[in-house]
Every structure is written in structure tokens, then in C-alpha cells.
Design an enzyme around this catalytic site. Structure first.
Site, mmCIF file in Angstrom:
data_model
loop_
_atom_site.group_PDB
_atom_site.id
_atom_site.type_symbol
_atom_site.label_atom_id
_atom_site.label_comp_id
_atom_site.label_asym_id
_atom_site.label_seq_id
_atom_site.Cartn_x
_atom_site.Cartn_y
_atom_site.Cartn_z
ATOM 1 N N TRP A 122 26.424 18.751 24.093
ATOM 2 C CA TRP A 122 26.441 19.754 25.154
ATOM 3 C C TRP A 122 27.043 19.202 26.429
ATOM 4 O O TRP A 122 27.374 19.952 27.350
ATOM 5 C CB TRP A 122 25.029 20.305 25.404
ATOM 6 C CG TRP A 122 24.098 19.306 26.045
ATOM 7 C CD1 TRP A 122 23.714 18.120 25.507
ATOM 8 C CD2 TRP A 122 23.468 19.397 27.332
ATOM 9 N NE1 TRP A 122 22.876 17.457 26.366
ATOM 10 C CE2 TRP A 122 22.699 18.225 27.499
ATOM 11 C CE3 TRP A 122 23.464 20.344 28.353
ATOM 12 C CZ2 TRP A 122 21.944 17.984 28.652
ATOM 13 C CZ3 TRP A 122 22.704 20.094 29.494
ATOM 14 C CH2 TRP A 122 21.959 18.926 29.637
ATOM 15 N N ASP A 123 27.202 17.888 26.496
ATOM 16 C CA ASP A 123 27.844 17.239 27.641
ATOM 17 C C ASP A 123 29.157 17.921 27.995
ATOM 18 O O ASP A 123 29.521 18.039 29.167
ATOM 19 C CB ASP A 123 28.174 15.780 27.304
ATOM 20 C CG ASP A 123 26.990 14.958 26.879
ATOM 21 O OD1 ASP A 123 26.062 15.525 26.284
ATOM 22 O OD2 ASP A 123 27.008 13.737 27.116
ATOM 23 N N GLU A 180 14.758 14.134 27.465
ATOM 24 C CA GLU A 180 14.456 13.669 26.101
ATOM 25 C C GLU A 180 13.248 12.748 26.037
ATOM 26 O O GLU A 180 12.949 12.216 24.979
ATOM 27 C CB GLU A 180 15.697 12.997 25.502
ATOM 28 C CG GLU A 180 16.848 13.987 25.289
ATOM 29 C CD GLU A 180 18.131 13.314 24.819
ATOM 30 O OE1 GLU A 180 18.368 12.158 25.214
ATOM 31 O OE2 GLU A 180 18.891 13.956 24.070
ATOM 32 N N LYS A 225 13.324 11.430 31.873
ATOM 33 C CA LYS A 225 14.629 10.798 31.641
ATOM 34 C C LYS A 225 15.669 11.479 32.523
ATOM 35 O O LYS A 225 16.432 10.821 33.223
ATOM 36 C CB LYS A 225 14.997 10.934 30.173
ATOM 37 C CG LYS A 225 16.208 10.148 29.749
ATOM 38 C CD LYS A 225 16.444 10.329 28.243
ATOM 39 C CE LYS A 225 17.668 9.568 27.760
ATOM 40 N NZ LYS A 225 18.047 9.972 26.387
ATOM 41 N N GLN A 226 15.740 12.785 32.435
ATOM 42 C CA GLN A 226 16.529 13.547 33.390
ATOM 43 C C GLN A 226 15.743 14.829 33.653
ATOM 44 O O GLN A 226 15.186 15.416 32.743
ATOM 45 C CB GLN A 226 17.939 13.849 32.889
ATOM 46 C CG GLN A 226 18.009 14.750 31.675
ATOM 47 C CD GLN A 226 19.441 14.925 31.168
ATOM 48 O OE1 GLN A 226 19.753 14.588 30.045
ATOM 49 N NE2 GLN A 226 20.309 15.447 31.998
#
Lengths: 774, 774
Positions: B358-359, B489, B602-603
Site C-alpha cells: 500500500w506504500d 503493525e 509502530k506508526q
């Protein structure tokens, strides 16, 4: 489902040969003696679908795990008990044709696992491609008397021809595990010796260097007369050693080979002596002869049956099933060696690697506890005690400190070695089962000495783990346990799984209770343990109590039930009854994603918790939970139906209890989940036994008292079980009208039957009328 | 962190040789041209730690996945772009010693990636074990003009000796992927040809049979004079082909070899012509000569830089970093081929298999959308359109029906092919990013034609998926989304992840909106699409609306913030600031279990969602979320800091924005996460670009209007960026006092600067004073 086993009270019987069923039968007709086990592979060549499997207890390999991307805390290896060199093989060549049931025309095929006497018998008539017909009878046993010996008698009658029959008894070291993660071979063959009627093969496992020697001695006779003039051809191939014997056979004659096998491993002998020792065992067997071995085997089994048999009158399928379960359990574990344990498939297949799961504590221990001398269970407990240091290391790897112990989900030597991340990783409830087994052992045996010597250290390590794993939610103002997987493996990484939280709190309470007991009764032991585990008497017990008193449990007010986990009621609530048959088992038809999202339960862990702590719940509460969870449970764990059967019995729901009993007891015989070819569900077999004793029999132990509340399915005339309890042997027979209880042991026994306190003297029989509704 | 790159506005420079940094430098100094890429491996032999890597876009292998126990719905394979035959190799032997920097005494080592002109230069002096000293200059390029050509010029000066220098230019097909799951080789070499100064190797991938031909032409000169009398020894080894040329070199003389490479794959040629075509390319390069190739390369890069460069005055580290990010992105993807996409590591390493995440949609598309012709982005969108059928199949495997499309988390051909179950399995949010990219494309380009032709079908498939994936909770009386993993994640399989739920609802609303647009503007297109996707106009739009209007979002009243997921506040709330430095990054120090249980992020996906839908939130609300989530975020995803930088800019928090900008922009150059040796974080580099344009520059597009709100970090004198928007090119320069905006394009452009509507004519410059606080 696949029903082809003939009903019989004492034997498992297959009639007519079917290549499709071969793998299943190989599992079902397996033999074992606690030290080794053997699937019911054929002696002669077979090129159809087969899972060749011989297993030596404790001989394992640390296979490389398979994982996409590694993460800290993942196991380093997946331990598996190895498929060992094949020692049963006897190739048979009739003139130029190899006897092979996959190719031959097979008639009158019959296979019988005689559970009463402990042997496997196979008879058949085979027509070879050239029209020659042979009649074969093959009988074998793995001795439970001489546990390093096996014997085979293999007879071939030349039905319609005269000709040459070649016999090639062999030992084959070129075996692999079908479940090898990287298709590696795990054995090196170090040495092969061959002489007339004799061969030895010494094999060594890679990495861990276990050594096992296999020896065979053979004896050939024609129409019962020893063929002394045969000069066997001595054969060695790569990792294969054997004899070739050619015999001229006239029509109507019967050629018989007896093969005596000795198997010795470096677990029990020094490496240098292994070959000599295994040959010694083979010779011992040969001298005894298979007939005597069979007689001894029958007596030894008779003793086991006396202790553990359950008789069911009026329902031969149920009778066969319960005996099959008891037989397989007793074939798998004997309690003679504290290094061994019970793998989910026992010696009947490769799956689960032959390693130890919580199944042992939650299922097998109740069985052995009540059907075998107490030392058998004690060995299983000591197994875990010996792994305590490793459990503390294991918890350390996950970030826990100060002596917190997390026992592995899957292990063979104390290290975590599972191979299935999605489920197993957070299935920490196993820690609770291990503590509960100690409680179970002590309440049945009063062996408090075990606490002093071993148990308390384990309990403290486990309680410490829970106290760290449970955290305080400032939002809920309660203690919570986040990110776990309960025994219901169709949920993953959930918050506040009721079963795990409840069990964890019980562990902390029980650890406190046991500290009190040891402190009072054996202060010196407490001083030693306290120093050894560096126990903080001021803070630890208080902390545990505080958590227990302030634990959060998900609860639904409207339904009046504890929820399996946070958010369970957010799921679409559908029932198993609404599932099309074509979609079951869902784990073979649905994606893992869909299973996780659904409300369907593999095994209902809330009910499992209620089973453990049943005395804390009134009947209505149990019924509410049962009525909510049972219709959502697909029973795709072999460990599931027995618990439901027990609770259904508790609720007096005989039909449901019976349905679940059949499902658990004939799970393998009728292959409910289309997977018996991989091996039998050995550990869940203990659950079958529980379904009768704790289910129909209503046997409980609370506060030091034995309770019985028998009911009986309408399909049965009577059932009888025998259990040991605190030095007493108690035999309970229930018919449709009454129950008789006899006890044998030291002095009188007080117990409760249908809620009434009674005292029974040793040797006395008590007869009471059944109470139809509990 | 590991800071050894010298600051420079246009080049990445390493001075002094360090074997420890070699793998990192191999990543950082990588070259690529959209069609192929090459890590900065040495031409000559190197026996130190290295990751040899050449990659041809689109040439991949379906590697066997690794998984403990298989479950339905798991991918069948893990696709990886392959490490291809090594075409850069030139072994150098000086008398009897192989030149090898791992063994030699290395002085004056300097490596420069010249980003302005697009080449790699390396110079050093090496003392061989026998004391002989050589001075080497190696220059190479992968041409962005002739995209099937590469060229190397390699010069060796004999500093203190006269002797024989042997040169062995070669092509080596015996390559492996270090990340091969089962240690397999993925290539077969089909053919090798060798002539004087020329060699060709044709290799074929296993399973999918992609073929690639590699040809080389070489030219050797001494002190600039072509050595025409050399008779190269023609060499063939297994999967290796080359020339050996011995030249007598006097002290002070310089021996130079030029190696011209042609690389052609069966993606673009028929198999029979491949060898001839690759040789043609090598010859074309040879004829042009490396000097001319370098000149053309410089002009081509100048054109790219004109469009995409960002200038930063007063902060050379920041300047170097942003150019490095832009350079790598433009090396990786050029939009010429709709079969290609952008892998997370581009052509700089093996990790993530070179496949599409998806980046691309969430990060790369905003970059390409504003710095390249619109067809570049259109190609990336068409890539997904072409995979729509597969996405529907993929959803089908998981149990979804009726045209629901679930795009894969990891793919190269439309099929799901991830290799990491614990995280990726439930990361369905990618479906939303793919829809959002269509919206983003249209709002920037007004290319509604894309909707008719491709986009609407994709949007409908995605909306259908969400409508099935979201279920109704009778308890909450709201729609819920259970069992997902968000972009964070460090949580797995949670309920009601706010980001995913919000994005899913947006997708359904946007699909409805776009159906309306197409229906109104191009009714014929709508009729076609409606029939094609079998759209139920009566029920589907209503169902989507009902879900959107009744969706449940976890919210904390006390804090006034949306919660990342159900139960997040039950976690122990600690802050990143309290984490000891020694435990970071936590993914290298903590067990996966501990990470999952912790509150660390994580984000921050809630912030990611606020970034996407920022116009729906007032500044105070954004601040509350930022102040809650940022202190809990460890930024161990490369995709994380940029979003925080953008939001910090939005809140006027320049210091935080700058800190996060440095972290994202120098993530690889300063190796924040100790992993650059595996490859650079190509896709997150687009986030760096966004941190300037959308962060400091405050560029937004809402309701058809372009917004700018520039702020400038105190450390900078000025920064300038150039973006395209609906046919206009807009150049924005912000200094500490004012901002100037120039637009080039067709007619006037209306935009909002600091909340004020302005109109700028083409070629006109607008100058405004900065507003210090937004």
C-alpha cells in the site's frame, strides 16, 4: 466421517481391503508399549498411500522452524519425535513377483487389533499378477513386558502353486519424516552388521546425536518344521541391512518366518554397548518365542485392564470405543520414565511432533491419576518440575523477570518449540493447566510431600508470571489480561479471555494457599524454598491477592453469562445449527480470516473453565453458559466434546451427553474430522474416559470429599468403572435403576452419592437407587 | 544510527574505507533507471560482508512460502524480484594477487553518488600483500536514456611497480537470493557465448521461465591508448562467462577497461531474439562511449530535477537528504510500464521481495502526482485496475462474494503473496489506500475519464468488500469491524481500528459519490459499468450509506480522542520518553509478545487517518490526537515520521516538524533503524517529500481548491519546491519572512495562501509575508 471399523467389545476389526483406508487403519491399529510405537504398516512391500511410522520415545530432532519473517521470542526450532528406522519389514517374493497388496487382488482381508491381549493380527488371501494365490497370516506385538522387544510371526500358505518364496527380513535406516520442514533426512546410519538370521543397524540422529540400535533375529519354518538348511544371503545396501532366504514351497504348504526385534537407545545405554544390547534383546525375544511373549503380553494387559477398564453393557460401539481409548493411552505412557510424556498423537503419527502440550495436564493426568498407581502421575508432574528453569528462561525471553515461569505450549526438553505462530504464540493458558494438575494430584492423593519437594516452586513461578502478565487498566480500574489466545483457538490475540483470566487468578490464590500449607506443615521446607526462589513474603502474596480481588471479567448482564472475551458479543451471532453441512469442518472449508471473524468456537473455553471450577456455579448458571456456548461450538478440537459431555451430564441432559460421548469416544474410529490418517488423537482419549467417570459417573472431588452422581444413557444397560482415590480402589456400576459402589483399600471411605454422605468399608458394596434428575 | 556520509548538496559521499559500512554503502550508493537497478557492489572481487544485488524490474520468482502449519487463505507463494546475474564484475589480478579491498591496505578511498548527473564514482589506493600499490578510479552508470544499457569505466594506475595486470570482465549467472526461503537457486543459465571483448549469458528463472540476456562489450586502453593487440582468453565456467586480458604495465601507467552492458528481458522481447538484442544494446553503448552516455545522463537528470527538485538553503544535511530521497524515487519508477510498480526497497535490496504494498498508493502516488506528468500516476492506478479480477478472487478465497474486491497486501501480479502471517494477514486497510489514491489522482488532475474507464469499477469492488467485512453488532447497535490490523503493525487482530473503519466508510461514501458523477456526466459509461459489475442500484448504495451513518468508532470522552482500537486504554500507558535508549528500537530488543502487549505504536494510524481527512477536524482536535499519540509512537516503520512531521507543521510546531523531517529524510543516510544494509526505504522517501510540500509548505487540496500555508524551520534560510496541479506548475519559495509563488500553465490559477484566496496568472510571481502562527 468414515465408518468401516467393525463393532466388537475387545477388538478393532477391519474386514476387506481398501487402499483408501490404509493410512487411517495404519493409525487406528497402531501398537505401542510406552517406550516405542509402531503404526500398522505392512511387513511386506506396499506401494499404495501409506505413512510409514516407527517412533522411539524421547528420540527427537530440533527441526528448523518455518516462519516467514522472524520475530524476537519465536522458538528456535520445532522438536519432533522422529520416524525411526523401519524394523518390521519383511519383503516377500513369490517366484518373480513381489507381494504387494496395492497390486495384488486381495480377498478375505481382515485386520484385528486385539486390545484385550495387546497384539495385531492380519490375515488375507492375495492373488499375484501371475495368478498364484497365497494366504497370509501376520501377527505382531510390541512387548509391554520386555519393552525393548517386538516380535512378528508371518506365515504364507501356497494356495494354488508350488514355487520359490523369497523372504527378505530387513532393517531400513533410510527413513524420513513426512513432516520434515525442509525435506531433510534426520538419521545417519553409523554401522550395519549382518549374519545368518541376524542383522543389526545402528543409527544416529543428526544434531543431537541420539543413537538407536535395532537388531533382528529370524527363524524360518515350513509347515511348522524349522528350515535349518537355509543359507541366507547376507545383504547390505545403503542404510539397509537384511537377509534373503529362498525356500521351495509345495502347494498347500505354509512358510512361516518369525522376526524378533531388539531396540535400544542411548537414552538408556552407553553408545558403545548399544549394538550388543539390542542384539541381546532380540535374542531374548527369540529364546522366549512369540507364543510365550503373547501369553505374557496377555497377562500384563489383563493387569492393566483390571485397573482401568470400563465396561458398558448394551452398546457395543460405545464399549469398543472406550476400550480403544483406554488401550491407546496405556500403550502410549506407562510412567516408567520421567523424561517422557504424552504427545497429542502418541506413537500413531508425526503431527504435533510427539511433543508435550497442555493436553497432558488437562486431560491425561485425570485419567492416569485415577487408573494407575500415583507414581505415574507424579512422573508427569516431575517432568514439568525438571523444566522449571527452562520455563523461567522462556518467560525471560518474552520480557518477564524475577523468577516468573512460562511453561512452553509445545516442548520436549523444556524449551518452547512450537511451529504455528498464529495460534500458539499467545496461548499462555497452558501455565494454568500445569498448576491445576498439581492441585488435582494432591486432592486425589494427599501427597503433600510433592509440594515441598517440587510443586510449590512450580506454583510460585507460575503465579509470578500471571502477576506480571496481568496489568492494571486505569480506564476499567480493574486488572486485565490483554492479548491472549484461549483454548478456543478460533480466536487469536484477544483481550480478557475469561478462561485464562479466571485460571490465572486461581493459580495465584492456590499458590498463596500452598505457601500457607507448606509454611505450617513443613517450615523447614518453606525456608529452603523461600531462599531458593528469593521470595518476597511481604509483597508477593499481597500483590497476588489484590489482583485476584480486582480482576476484570467480561460479563453480559442481559444474558447472565461470562463472555469468552471482550467484544465477543459484537460478532454476528449465528449458530452451528445454521451452518450447511457442506461447510463443515469449517477449518477445512473456510479461510482462517473468516474463522477468526466468526462467532464459531473450536472448543468452548468458557465451558472449560466452568468445568474446572464447577463448584463455584449453581446449576442455572451452568445451564445458561452451556446453552449459550454449546450451540456456537463446532468441536473441531478433539479436546472439546468431552467437556461438553461432562457438563451435559452435570445438567442431566442425557441425550446431549451421549451425543458428545460418542463424538469424543469414536472421534478416531469413525474419523469425525477426516484426519485420522495423520494419527490418533491420543491425549483427547483421556477426555473420553472423563466423559464417563466425571460425566455419566458425576465423579468430583471438592474439599477433600469424593462425590458421585451417576446417570446412565438410555442406550446402555449398565456401565462400570474403577478409580483409585487416596489409596482406595472404587468400583462403580450403574444400571438403569441403581448404582452399586464397592471400595477396596485401607479402612473405610466416606463419600457423597447423590448428595448423601455415606461410609463404605473396604470390600463392602453399597447399592443405591438412581436419582433420575440431578 | 550510523552517520558517516559526508554532507554535500548534490552528492552522497563516503570517505575512507570501512568493511563494516560496506553493506550499508552498497544500499545507499545504489543505481537504478526504472527498468533495472544495481547495488553499489564493487566491480573487483570483494570477500568481506556484502549483499550482491542486481535487479531487473518485473522479473520475479514465486518462492515457496514458509509457514509452520498451513491454513486456508494463506498465500500459495511469496513472490520476489530476483537477484539477477551479476553483470558489473571485473576481477583484477596484479601479478599473482587478486585485488580485493577486504584484504588490501586501502587508502584515500572515496565513493560518490553524483545525484545531479546520475553516476557512481569510486576512487582509492590499494596496497597489495606484496607491497604493490595501485590507484583505482571506477565510474559507472545505469542509463536513464538507454534503459537497457549500463557502462563502467575502470582505471588502474601502477603506482610503485611495473608488472602484469590481468583484467577479467565477466557475467556471472550463479547468483542466489540471500532471502531465498529454501536456499534454492532461482536461475538456470541457458546459453553462454564468448568472443574477444564480448560475452553474452542467457538466463531463465525457474518456474515462471522469464528470460534475461546479459551482454558485455569491453575495451582496454593503456594511458588512453587502445590496446588493440590484446588477445583475450575466452573463458566459460559453470554459469559464468568472461574474458581474461593480460597487460604489461609500467610504473606510472594507467590501465583502463570500459565495460558496456546490455540487458534485455522476455518482458519486452521474444525469447529467440534476446541474446541478439542484448548484444545490440551493449554495442550501442560501446559506440556511444561512456563519456557521451554520461553527458546524456546529466541532461536527462537535469530535466527530472527541474520538475522534482526541492532546494533548501542554509541546511546542507537537509538539502542532501531531500535530494537523496527524490533521486532514489526517480531511479526506481518512471511510469513507462504499467506492469511495474515500486517495491519498498526499490532496487536496493531483497527485503519485501520487490513487490507492491500500500506504500505505493499512500506515499509514492502523492510524490509522482505532483512531480511528474500525470500519466506516471495513471500507470500506477492502472496497475491496480489490471489486478481487479485477482482482487475479487482474493476476496473470494477469504469468503467474500458478489464482486467484493480485496487487494493484496503484497503482490506482483495481483495475487496475494505475503510471507508474514502475524501482521499482514488482517491488514486490510490497504484496500482503502487504493481507493483514496484514485480520489487523490482525480482531485489533482480532474481526469474524470479515469473513473469511467477504470476507477469506478475498482471503487465499487472495494466498497462491496467493506460492506461485507463490516458487521452489525446487536450489542452496540452499531456497525463494527472486527479482527483487523491497522497500519500500526504493533497491534494484531484488533477490533474497530479507527483508521481502518474510518477509511472504509470513506470508501463507501466516495464510491457512492463517484457513481453519481459518472451517472450524471457519462451515462453511457455508467450503463456499461453497471451491467459489467452487476450493480444493484436499489440496495447497494443504501446499504453503504446505512453503514457509514451507523458506524461505531472507539472514542474516549475524557481525552476527547478517537482510540486506535477497542481496548487501547486498557493497556499500561507509558511513554516513549520513558523507554531506556538501550531498548530501542524495541523490535530489535523486545519479544513480539511484549511489543503486542505494550501501548507503543509502530506508526500512529489514528494520526494517519487524521492526515487523510484533516479537513474534518479543527486544530484543537488535531492537537489533542497528536499530543496523545505522538508520545506513544516509536516510529519503527519508515512510513511513520513523515505523517507526524506533516501534522506537527499543521499545528505550527516547527521543532517537532523539523525533528520528524530529519528522521524521515535521513532515515537511510543516518541509518536510524540499523538496517540500511538490507536496502533503502524507497517508498517512505516519498513521505519525506510530503513532509516538505504538505508539511512545511502546508499544501492541501480540498473541494477543488489548492491551499498553501508555508512555515519554515528556523534552521533554514529558505526552501523551494515545485508541484504540478491541474495543468499548472507551481513554484513555491519560502524564506524566514515571506513566500513567493510562481505558476506556469494555462491561464490563471486560483489558490488559497494562508487562508486568503488569490489569483495568479501564468508566469506571474506572488509574494506574501509569512504568517508565523497558523
Amino acid at each position: 466421517m468414515n465408518q468401516y471399523i467393525k463393532a466388537d467389545p475387545w477388538s478393532i476389526i477391519e474386514e476387506g481391503f481398501s487402499a483408501e483406508n490404509q493410512r487411517s487403519s495404519e493409525s487406528l491399529f497402531s501398537l505401542g508399549n510406552g517406550k516405542m510405537g509402531q503404526r500398522a504398516n505392512f511387513e511386506e512391500q506396499y506401494t499404495g498411500k501409506t505413512l510409514q511410522g516407527s517412533y522411539i520415545a524421547g528420540i527427537y530432532y530440533p527441526d528448523k522452524t518455518r516462519v516467514g519473517w522472524w520475530k524476537n521470542g519465536y522458538p528456535e526450532y520445532f522438536a519432533k519425535v522422529l520416524n525411526s528406522p523401519n524394523y518390521i519389514g519383511i519383503d516377500v517374493v513369490i517366484d518373480s513377483h513381489m507381494l504387494n497388496l496395492f497390486i495384488c487382488n486381495v480377498r478375505a482381508f481382515r485386520r484385528e487389533l486385539n486390545m484385550k491381549e495387546g497384539y495385531l493380527l492380519r490375515t488375507f488371501e492375495a492373488e499375484l499378477p501371475d495368478g498364484k494365490i497365497v494366504r497370509v497370516e501376520a501377527k505382531r506385538l510390541l512387548s509391554i513386558v520386555d519393552t525393548e522387544c517386538a516380535a512378528i510371526s508371518y506365515s504364507i500358505e501356497a494356495v494354488n502353486f508350488s514355487g520359490t518364496i523369497s523372504l527378505l527380513p530387513y532393517i531400513d535406516g533410510a527413513v524420513v519424516n513426512q513432516d520434515s520442514n525442509y525435506d531433510e533426512a534426520f538419521w545417519n546410519v553409523l554401522r550395519m552388521d549382518v549374519h545368518s538370521n541376524e542383522a543389526t543397524l545402528l543409527a544416529q540422529t543428526k544434531k543431537l546425536d541420539f543413537q538407536v540400535a535395532f537388531s533382528m533375529r529370524t527363524k524360518v519354518s515350513l509347515d511348522g518344521k524349522l528350515c535349518e538348511d537355509i543359507r541366507p544371503e547376507l545383504m547390505k545396501k545403503e542404510a539397509w541391512v537384511g537377509n534373503r532366504m529362498k525356500v521351495q514351497v509345495e502347494q498347500g504348504q505354509t512358510l512361516t518366518i518369525e522376526k524378533y526385534i531388539g531396540v535400544c537407545s542411548s537414552l538408556n545405554y552407553s553408545a558403545e554397548t548399544l549394538c550388543a544390547e539390542s542384539l541381546k534383546q532380540a535374542k531374548k525375544a527369540e529364546e522366549k518365542g512369540i507364543e510365550k511373549m503373547l501369553t505374557e503380553q496377555a497377562s500384563a494387559w489383563a493387569a492393566k485392564w483390571k485397573q482401568s477398564d470400563i465396561q458398558i453393557e448394551g452398546d457395543v460401539a460405545a464399549q469398543q470405543a472406550i476400550r480403544f481409548n483406554i488401550f491407546q493411552l496405556n500403550q502410549t505412557y506407562t510412567g516408567e520414565d520421567a523424561r517422557l510424556n504424552v504427545g497429542p498423537k502418541g506413537f500413531t503419527g508425526e503431527k504435533y511432533g510427539g511433543t508435550t502440550y497442555w493436553d497432558t495436564e488437562a486431560y491425561c493426568i485425570p485419567f492416569f491419576l485415577m487408573t494407575a498407581p500415583k507414581d505415574v502421575t507424579r512422573q508427569l508432574l516431575i517432568y514439568r518440575y525438571k523444566h522449571l528453569e527452562r520455563a523461567i528462561e522462556n518467560a525471560g525471553k518474552l520480557g518477564f523477570t524475577d523468577g516468573a515461569a512460562l511453561y512452553p505450549m509445545v516442548t520436549i526438553n523444556g524449551e518452547e518449540c512450537h511451529n504455528e505462530w498464529e495460534i500458539t504464540f499467545e496461548e499462555i493458558h497452558r501455565n494454568g493447566a500445569i498448576a491445576f494438575a498439581i492441585h488435582n494430584y494432591i486432592r486425589h492423593t494427599l501427597d503433600y510431600n510433592y509440594l515441598d519437594q517440587y510443586g510449590l516452586e512450580v506454583l510460585i513461578g507460575i503465579a509470578r508470571f500471571w502477576a506480571q502478565r496481568i496489568t492494571f487498566s486505569t480506564e476499567k480500574k480493574k486488572y486485565v489480561m490483554l492479548g491472549v489466545t484461549g483454548p478456543n483457538e478460533y480466536e487469536n490475540n484477544v483481550n480478557n479471555n475469561w478462561y485464562t483470566s479466571r485460571l490465572a487468578c486461581w493459580c495465584m490464590s492456590y499458590a498463596n494457599e500452598c505457601i500457607g500449607i507448606v509454611k505450617t506443615n513443613t517450615p523447614a521446607a518453606w525456608s529452603r524454598i523461600k531462599a531458593k526462589v528469593n521470595f518476597d513474603e511481604e509483597h508477593e502474596p499481597t500483590k497476588w491477592r489484590t489482583i485476584v480481588e480486582n480482576m476484570y471479567y467480561p460479563y453480559n448482564e442481559e444474558l447472565g453469562i461470562f463472555l469468552q472475551q471482550d467484544g465477543y458479543m459484537d460478532k454476528e451471532q449465528t449458530l452451528v445449527a445454521d451452518l450447511p453441512h457442506s461447510q463443515r469442518p469449517i477449518n477445512q472449508h473456510w479461510s482462517w480470516d473468516r474463522i477468526l471473524r466468526s462467532c464459531f468456537i473450536k472448543q468452548a473455553d468458557t465451558l472449560q473453565g466452568i468445568y474446572l471450577f464447577e463448584n463455584e456455579f449453581d446449576t442455572d448458571t451452568i445451564a445458561r453458559h452451556f446453552d449459550f456456548y454449546e450451540p456456537r461450538t463446532v468441536h473441531e478440537s478433539s479436546l472439546s466434546p468431552c467437556v461438553h459431555s461432562i457438563l451435559a451430564s452435570r445438567l442431566g441432559r442425557k441425550d446431549k451427553a451421549y451425543e458428545m460421548y460418542l463424538r469424543t469416544s469414536r472421534l478416531d474410529l469413525d474419523d469425525y474430522n477426516n484426519e485420522v490418517g495423520e494419527g490418533c488423537h491420543i491425549t483427547s482419549m483421556a477426555g473420553t474416559w472423563m466423559s464417563i467417570v466425571e460425566g455419566f459417573g458425576g465423579k468430583r472431588v471438592y474439599e477433600g470429599r469424593l462425590y458421585l452422581n451417576p446417570i446412565i444413557p438410555e442406550q446402555w444397560q449398565s456401565y462400570t468403572f474403577r478409580i483409585t482415590f487416596r489409596g482406595h480402589d472404587i468400583v462403580v456400576t450403574t444400571t438403569q435403576t441403581h448404582t452399586t459402589i464397592t471400595q477396596y483399600g485401607n479402612g473405610e471411605l466416606q463419600l457423597s452419592i447423590y448428595g448423601k454422605e455415606v461410609i463404605i468399608n473396604s470390600g463392602e458394596e453399597l447399592k443405591v437407587d438412581n436419582i433420575s434428575n440431578r
